[in-house]
Design an enzyme around this catalytic site. Sequence first.
Site, PDB file in Angstrom:
ATOM      1  CG  HIS A  73      -6.779 -22.635  72.747  1.00 43.90           C
ATOM      2  ND1 HIS A  73      -6.261 -23.905  72.772  1.00 43.90           N
ATOM      3  CD2 HIS A  73      -8.079 -22.754  73.132  1.00 43.90           C
ATOM      4  CE1 HIS A  73      -7.201 -24.762  73.149  1.00 43.90           C
ATOM      5  NE2 HIS A  73      -8.302 -24.081  73.382  1.00 43.90           N
ATOM      6  CG  HIS A 116     -14.088 -23.963  73.134  1.00 40.70           C
ATOM      7  ND1 HIS A 116     -13.451 -24.831  73.998  1.00 40.70           N
ATOM      8  CD2 HIS A 116     -15.150 -23.451  73.825  1.00 40.70           C
ATOM      9  CE1 HIS A 116     -14.083 -24.832  75.165  1.00 40.70           C
ATOM     10  NE2 HIS A 116     -15.125 -24.012  75.085  1.00 40.70           N
TER      11      HIS A 116
END
Length: 254
Positions: free
Chosen positions: A207, A163
């Site tokens: 993340h 992303h």
Amino acid sequence: MLSIAKRTTAGAAILLIMPLSVWVSGWSWEPGHTSWWLHALFWLTETVTQPWGIITHVVLCGWFLWCLRFRLKPALMLFAILGCAIIGGQVVKSLVKEHVQEPRPYVLWLEKTHHIQADEFYTLKRKARGELVADTLTRQQDIPLFLRKHWQHETGFAFPSGHTMFAASWALLGVGLLWPRRRSWTIAILLVWATGVMGSRLLLGMHWPRDLVVATLISWVLVTLACWLAQRLCGSLAPPVAERKEITEREHET
């Protein structure tokens, strides 16, 4: 090439401020945030998640083509270069993920609180991982439903962040290609959007800060090459004489 590298380096430095600051601070993710802003960050991350990511890509391609105003053949070439830069980043991301195989923060949280071993989790097929997440969190009311569904869908490895690579690539393409046309608002919006996407990946438990840092650096390399190719194959990025007056007027207005 040097001027392009300077611009993209400056853009990458801006994008790295947030994840590096979080990394240095020692911040660690914990679940349980149910405020409205977490839901807002989820929708921000959805602008990069399929299928919305395809719409974002097409819209940004169209806007870049309009801003640069190339003739048909150079415009088609630019469209191809933009696509290759974004897709190339995703290919690199997938290769690195399979090699490094770093668990996501929420997976390690599941290991800690629900005794689901991360190593065993990643030996399962993707569908089975999603089902395991769904079954485990059925009664976990402190985790919002939208986040539970997001985790069920995103069961891959963490490093690096795909992303982030998508959003950072577009932001850096804006810096590299649109700064000569002084599209300051477009560049600012892209940088803020990319930083927001990066922050959402941290706060949604997807993340670690290092995933964002490395993804941004990979994007920087790929985008610098893409901008150089665009200049070589599509023509000068500097505005034509007829457009300089418009740029001057726009700068006075802002």
